[in-house]
Design a protein around this motif. Structure first.
Motif, PDB file in Angstrom:
ATOM      1  N   LEU A  27      -6.512  -0.710   5.079  1.00 41.99           N
ATOM      2  CA  LEU A  27      -5.364  -1.031   4.231  1.00 41.99           C
ATOM      3  C   LEU A  27      -5.203  -2.543   4.073  1.00 41.99           C
ATOM      4  O   LEU A  27      -4.867  -3.033   2.989  1.00 41.99           O
ATOM      5  N   ILE A  28      -5.452  -3.284   5.143  1.00 41.70           N
ATOM      6  CA  ILE A  28      -5.359  -4.740   5.085  1.00 41.70           C
ATOM      7  C   ILE A  28      -6.405  -5.306   4.125  1.00 41.70           C
ATOM      8  O   ILE A  28      -6.103  -6.156   3.277  1.00 41.70           O
ATOM      9  N   LEU A  30      -7.936  -3.719   1.679  1.00 35.61           N
ATOM     10  CA  LEU A  30      -7.604  -3.309   0.311  1.00 35.61           C
ATOM     11  C   LEU A  30      -6.468  -4.150  -0.260  1.00 35.61           C
ATOM     12  O   LEU A  30      -6.486  -4.507  -1.445  1.00 35.61           O
ATOM     13  N   ASP A  31      -5.491  -4.461   0.576  1.00 35.05           N
ATOM     14  CA  ASP A  31      -4.379  -5.284   0.114  1.00 35.05           C
ATOM     15  C   ASP A  31      -4.858  -6.679  -0.269  1.00 35.05           C
ATOM     16  O   ASP A  31      -4.442  -7.238  -1.290  1.00 35.05           O
ATOM     17  N   PHE A  32      -5.748  -7.236   0.538  1.00 37.91           N
ATOM     18  CA  PHE A  32      -6.296  -8.568   0.237  1.00 37.91           C
ATOM     19  C   PHE A  32      -7.085  -8.550  -1.069  1.00 37.91           C
ATOM     20  O   PHE A  32      -6.891  -9.420  -1.936  1.00 37.91           O
ATOM     21  N   GLY A  34      -6.856  -6.405  -3.489  1.00 44.66           N
ATOM     22  CA  GLY A  34      -5.925  -6.165  -4.594  1.00 44.66           C
ATOM     23  C   GLY A  34      -5.240  -7.439  -5.030  1.00 44.66           C
ATOM     24  O   GLY A  34      -5.079  -7.704  -6.225  1.00 44.66           O
ATOM     25  N   PHE A  35      -4.842  -8.251  -4.062  1.00 42.07           N
ATOM     26  CA  PHE A  35      -4.231  -9.550  -4.362  1.00 42.07           C
ATOM     27  C   PHE A  35      -5.202 -10.427  -5.150  1.00 42.07           C
ATOM     28  O   PHE A  35      -4.822 -11.037  -6.164  1.00 42.07           O
ATOM     29  N   ARG A  38      -5.783  -8.912  -8.811  1.00 42.64           N
ATOM     30  CA  ARG A  38      -4.631  -9.116  -9.699  1.00 42.64           C
ATOM     31  C   ARG A  38      -4.518 -10.577 -10.104  1.00 42.64           C
ATOM     32  O   ARG A  38      -4.233 -10.905 -11.263  1.00 42.64           O
ATOM     33  N   TRP A 189      -2.880 -15.291   0.680  1.00 42.20           N
ATOM     34  CA  TRP A 189      -2.510 -13.874   0.697  1.00 42.20           C
ATOM     35  C   TRP A 189      -1.565 -13.581   1.854  1.00 42.20           C
ATOM     36  O   TRP A 189      -0.560 -12.878   1.675  1.00 42.20           O
ATOM     37  N   ARG A 193       2.227 -12.295   1.395  1.00 43.54           N
ATOM     38  CA  ARG A 193       2.667 -11.036   1.978  1.00 43.54           C
ATOM     39  C   ARG A 193       3.905 -11.241   2.849  1.00 43.54           C
ATOM     40  O   ARG A 193       4.873 -10.473   2.771  1.00 43.54           O
ATOM     41  N   ASN A 196       6.834 -11.976   0.588  1.00 42.94           N
ATOM     42  CA  ASN A 196       7.241 -10.760  -0.101  1.00 42.94           C
ATOM     43  C   ASN A 196       8.078  -9.865   0.805  1.00 42.94           C
ATOM     44  O   ASN A 196       9.112  -9.334   0.397  1.00 42.94           O
TER      45      ASN A 196
END
Length: 200
Positions: A27-28, A30-32, A34-35, A38, A189, A193, A196
Motif C-alpha cells: 500500500l505504501i 502504491l501510494d508513492f 500514485g502520487f 498524478r 511524498w 502525506r 494531508n
C-alpha cells in the motif's frame, strides 16, 4: 480435557504478521507511485488569469522564470516571490531566472521571511489577503504543488488557487532515473502525506 498447545498457533500467527507487513508495504509503494503518476500528469493551464501570482522559490530559477513569463504575457499584473534568500540580490535572481529588469521593477515583490513551505503559505497569505486578492496563480514545481496547495488553501481558504506546475530537474514521471529525483520525490511524498493527514 486440556486445551490445544499454544505452540500450534505460532506458525499461523507469524504467517498473518508477515502477510500484514507485505500488504502494508504494498500500500505504501502504491501510494508513492500514485502520487508520482498524478503529479506527472499535471499540466499548466494555457491561459490562466488572476489578480496576482505567488511563486514558491526553490532549486533552479525555473519557477521564477515561469512567473515572469506569465506577467509579461498579461496573465496577472503582479507577483510575490516567497522565500527569497536575503543574501541573494535581485540582480542574482534575474541572472538565474531571466526576465526583463523592468518587469522586476514594476511588478515583482519579494518575501524574505519564509524558510519552509509552511512559511511560504503564511507569508503568501499575509500578502494576498492584505492586498484583497481573490484569485491567485500558484507557481511551483509539479511535485511540490500538491502540498503547496494544501498549505496555501489552509491559510487562504477564501482565495481561488490556480495551480501552474513547473517541470524541474526532479521528474515525477521517471522517479528512478537518478538518485536525486528519487530522494526528492520520496521526501516530498512523505511531507504531502503527513500534511494531508494533519489538515484532513
Amino acid at each position: 480435557m486440556s486445551g490445544p498447545s499454544p505452540t500450534r498457533f505460532k506458525p499461523l500467527g507469524r504467517k498473518w504478521t508477515l502477510l500484514a507487513i507485505v500488504l502494508a508495504l504494498s500500500l505504501i509503494v502504491l501510494d508513492f507511485f500514485g502520487f508520482c503518476q498524478r503529479t506527472a500528469k499535471t499540466k499548466p493551464p494555457n491561459t490562466p488569469t488572476a489578480d496576482a501570482i505567488i511563486v514558491l522559490t526553490g532549486g533552479s530559477g525555473l519557477r521564477i522564470a515561469a512567473a515572469l513569463q506569465l506577467i509579461e504575457a498579461g496573465h496577472a499584473p503582479t507577483a510575490l516571490i516567497s522565500g527569497v534568500n536575503p543574501d541573494i540580490t535581485v540582480e542574482e535572481l534575474a541572472r538565474r531566472a531571466g526576465g526583463a529588469p523592468e518587469t522586476y521593477a514594476c511588478c515583482v515583490e519579494f518575501g524574505y521571511t519564509a524558510q519552509t513551505t509552511v512559511g511560504n503559505a503564511e507569508e503568501s497569505a499575509e500578502w494576498a489577503i492584505g492586498n484583497s486578492y481573490e484569485t491567485i496563480i500558484v507557481v511551483t514545481s509539479d511535485y511540490h504543488m500538491p502540498r503547496s496547495l494544501l498549505l496555501l488553501g489552509n491559510t487562504m481558504p477564501n482565495i481561488e488557487m490556480i495551480p501552474y506546475p513547473v517541470r524541474t530537474r526532479i521528474n515525477p514521471a521517471a522517479p528512478f532515473d537518478d538518485a536525486r529525483s528519487f530522494r526528492g520525490l520520496v521526501a516530498e511524498w512523505l511531507k504531502w502525506r503527513v500534511t494531508n493527514l494533519r489538515l484532513g
